[in-house]
Write a protein that holds these residues in place. Structure first.
Motif, PDB file in Angstrom:
ATOM      1  N   ASN A 103      25.819 -50.750   2.877  1.00 21.37           N
ATOM      2  CA  ASN A 103      24.924 -49.815   2.254  1.00 21.37           C
ATOM      3  C   ASN A 103      25.394 -49.478   0.822  1.00 21.37           C
ATOM      4  OD1 ASN A 103      23.516 -47.548   1.687  1.00 21.37           O
ATOM      5  ND2 ASN A 103      23.524 -46.805   3.823  1.00 21.37           N
ATOM      6  N   LEU A 104      24.468 -49.479  -0.141  1.00 19.94           N
ATOM      7  CA  LEU A 104      24.837 -49.166  -1.525  1.00 19.94           C
ATOM      8  C   LEU A 104      25.391 -47.747  -1.649  1.00 19.94           C
ATOM      9  CD1 LEU A 104      24.797 -50.090  -4.548  1.00 19.94           C
ATOM     10  CD2 LEU A 104      22.554 -48.967  -4.691  1.00 19.94           C
ATOM     11  N   GLU A 105      24.762 -46.861  -0.880  1.00 18.81           N
ATOM     12  CA  GLU A 105      25.205 -45.451  -0.887  1.00 18.81           C
ATOM     13  C   GLU A 105      26.684 -45.343  -0.456  1.00 18.81           C
ATOM     14  OE1 GLU A 105      23.496 -42.017   1.558  1.00 18.81           O
ATOM     15  OE2 GLU A 105      21.760 -42.968   0.562  1.00 18.81           O
ATOM     16  N   ASP A 106      27.002 -46.145   0.590  1.00 19.97           N
ATOM     17  CA  ASP A 106      28.374 -46.112   1.102  1.00 19.97           C
ATOM     18  C   ASP A 106      29.365 -46.703   0.098  1.00 19.97           C
ATOM     19  OD1 ASP A 106      27.606 -44.861   3.327  1.00 19.97           O
ATOM     20  OD2 ASP A 106      27.553 -46.655   4.611  1.00 19.97           O
ATOM     21  N   ILE A 107      28.860 -47.743  -0.624  1.00 17.57           N
ATOM     22  CA  ILE A 107      29.765 -48.326  -1.634  1.00 17.57           C
ATOM     23  C   ILE A 107      30.099 -47.261  -2.681  1.00 17.57           C
ATOM     24  CG2 ILE A 107      29.969 -50.029  -3.509  1.00 17.57           C
ATOM     25  CD1 ILE A 107      28.284 -51.923  -1.838  1.00 17.57           C
ATOM     26  N   LEU A 108      29.040 -46.544  -3.116  1.00 18.76           N
ATOM     27  CA  LEU A 108      29.263 -45.489  -4.110  1.00 18.76           C
ATOM     28  C   LEU A 108      30.202 -44.409  -3.557  1.00 18.76           C
ATOM     29  CD1 LEU A 108      25.807 -44.974  -5.850  1.00 18.76           C
ATOM     30  CD2 LEU A 108      27.953 -45.739  -6.874  1.00 18.76           C
ATOM     31  N   MET A 109      29.923 -44.045  -2.305  1.00 21.05           N
ATOM     32  CA  MET A 109      30.725 -43.002  -1.641  1.00 21.05           C
ATOM     33  C   MET A 109      32.199 -43.446  -1.568  1.00 21.05           C
ATOM     34  SD  MET A 109      30.127 -40.133   0.024  1.00 21.05           S
ATOM     35  CE  MET A 109      30.999 -39.063   1.137  1.00 21.05           C
TER      36      MET A 109
END
Ligand code: ADP
Length: 490
Positions: free
Chosen positions: A86-92
């Motif tokens: 998930n892109l969100e998780d990468i950012l997180m």
């Protein structure tokens, strides 16, 4: 061996920090379903911030890095891979990674600054305490004792002092024995003005670490430390060097003081010798001249027929010989006092008897004076050396006789006061100037313009004899005259 221990000591915090991260993972892992894997990252950040209060930068960076990977591997779906879908998780994940590292670094930096400030304060205090304590010392032994105590207090090191005496190092700590090898290492430091021994690059197998004690003027010796800890920190080392410099300065100050005292003593003894020679030769000359002149006159046939003149000349010879005898006696007494060979023959005596004995001896000298002495009854006996106290009283009464005019009164009184027998001798002459009162018992001291004859040693002998009996002597001016007070313990 020492180096291995040092490495292990360094590694321990890294292992501990990783262990604590594992613990956090174990606690959070069962909770991930309830709080969600994203909240776990927040808990980890708090945890890292907390750890940075305990650990230094290195272990914290490792903990941050390790916890970020662990979060990815165990918590971020898909679990048990480092892959993040998930892109969100990468950012997180990236945010977590940066935040945890920055938090860790900032917190350790703050705690380092805090430690530094505390250390600086402690260091200033330590230097201040050492300097203050050393400024009150009055001899070399005190400098050594105080320095040893301060170093023990601050560093917990045992200290030895080796000071240079005629180019050899002498160990000043009597309770310690140093091997030849240790002395050789210390000598190396002394000669090369460099530290050596344990924890240094030179001869590190020794028991002590040696620092040269020196100032820009002179090499004084070597200071040896033995510590139970392994290696000094850089800060400790700098502080230690400051301590060594302070101690060197104090040792140098004491050595210079000692030298100055020695020079003073030599000068003083030269001065005393000169004074002694001057006054003795003068004192010898007058009676000797009288004797020579009288004997010569007696040899004259005409004079020897005149009985009156012969008697008078004989009398002159007698008086001059007595004067010579008195001088020799005084000199002998003084040399006995100086050499410390005075041995008291203590026996029980009556002070009244002693005073009578002196007055009898001085009978002819006192012919033209009024002597008032009423012996006090029931005066207890006292344990004294009769000869010495008799000589002391003799000198005082004799002075009262020669330094006052004919017809003067000399009052003598002996009585008991507390645990003392007090002997008071006073005359009604001119006394002495106030400024002479505290010098009158000094060797060779004569009041300016006092009657010629005399060497200025009579009263110093009096003081020496009285003090040898643990007694007290003082002098005071009266309206007319001088009063001596002697106190002898009963
Ligand atoms: P000396 O009599 O040989 O000079 P002393 O030590 O006996 O040495 O005395 C020191 C000095 O004290 C004397 O020179 C004298 O000036 C002074 N002095 C001692 N006794 C008396 C006294 N009773 N009255 C006045 N001066 C005194």
């Amino acid at each position: 061996m020492e180096h291995n221990n040092y490495l292990i000591k360094k590694l321990i915090p890294y292992i501990q920090s990783i262990f604590l991260v594992i613990l956090a993972i174990l606690i959070c892992y069962p909770l991930r379903g309830i709080i969600g894997y994203q909240s776990v990252s927040l808990i980890f950040i708090f945890y890292i911030a907390f750890l940075s209060l305990i650990f230094k930068q290195g272990p914290i960076l490792i903990a941050s890095f390790f916890s970020a990977l662990a979060w990815d591997y165990f918590f971020i779906p898909p679990q048990f891979t480092l892959y993040i879908s998930n892109l969100e998780d990468i950012l997180m994940f990236a945010t977590y990674f940066v935040i945890s590292i920055v938090t860790g670094i900032l917190t350790t930096r703050i705690s380092y600054q805090e430690k530094l400030a505390k250390y600086r304060e402690e260091r200033t205090n330590a230097i201040y305490t050492l300097t203050k304590a050393l400024s009150n010392t009055s001899n070399l032994e005190e400098v050594i004792n105080i320095s040893t105590k301060q170093i023990k207090n601050f560093f917990n090191f045992d200290v030895i002092f080796l000071l240079a005496e005629k180019e050899t190092l002498i160990l000043k700590n009597s309770q310690i024995k140093l091997s030849k090898k240790e002395i050789a290492i210390a000598t190396w430091s002394f000669i090369n003005s460099k530290k050596s021994g344990r924890f240094t690059e030179t001869l590190s197998t020794s028991e002590y670490t040696y620092y040269p004690l020196s100032t820009y003027r002179s090499k004084l010796g070597v200071l040896g430390f033995s510590s139970k800890d392994t290696i000094f920190s850089k800060e400790q080392e700098t502080l230690l060097e400051t301590f060594v410099y302070q101690i060197s300065s104090s040792i140098e100050k004491e050595l210079l003081n000692e030298k100055a005292k020695e020079i003073m003593l030599v000068r003083e003894s030269e001065r005393l010798q000169n004074t002694l020679l001057n006054s003795i030769s003068h004192e010898l000359k007058t009676p000797l001249a009288t004797i020579m002149w009288s004997v010569k006159s007696l040899q004259d046939k005409e004079t020897s027929k005149e009985e009156d003149i012969v008697n008078e000349l004989n009398n002159e010879i007698y008086i001059a010989s007595e004067r010579l005898n008195r001088l020799v006696e005084n000199l002998l007494d003084m040399s006995r006092l100086e050499s410390g060979s005075l041995k008291l023959q203590l026996k029980w005596h009556d002070i009244n008897d002693l005073i009578f004995s002196v007055l009898k001896e001085l009978e002819s000298d006192l012919k033209e004076h009024i002597v008032i002495f009423e012996p006090e009854e029931n005066l207890p006996l006292i344990k004294i050396d009769f000869g010495l106290i008799e000589q002391a009283i003799f000198n005082i009464i004799f002075n009262a006789c020669i330094y006052t005019h004919k017809g003067s009164k000399i009052k003598i009184k002996a009585y008991k006061e507390d645990s003392y027998i007090v002997i008071r001798i006073e005359d009604n002459g001119n006394g002495i100037p106030e400024e002479s009162l505290n010098k009158i018992f000094d060797k060779f001291y004569r009041v300016d313009n006092s009657k010629s004859g005399g060497t200025g040693i009579g009263l110093s002998i009096v003081k020496g004899f009285i003090e040898a009996h643990h007694g007290l002597i003082s002098v005071e001016n009266l309206n007319n005259g001088l009063r001596f007070i002697i106190k002898l313990k009963t």
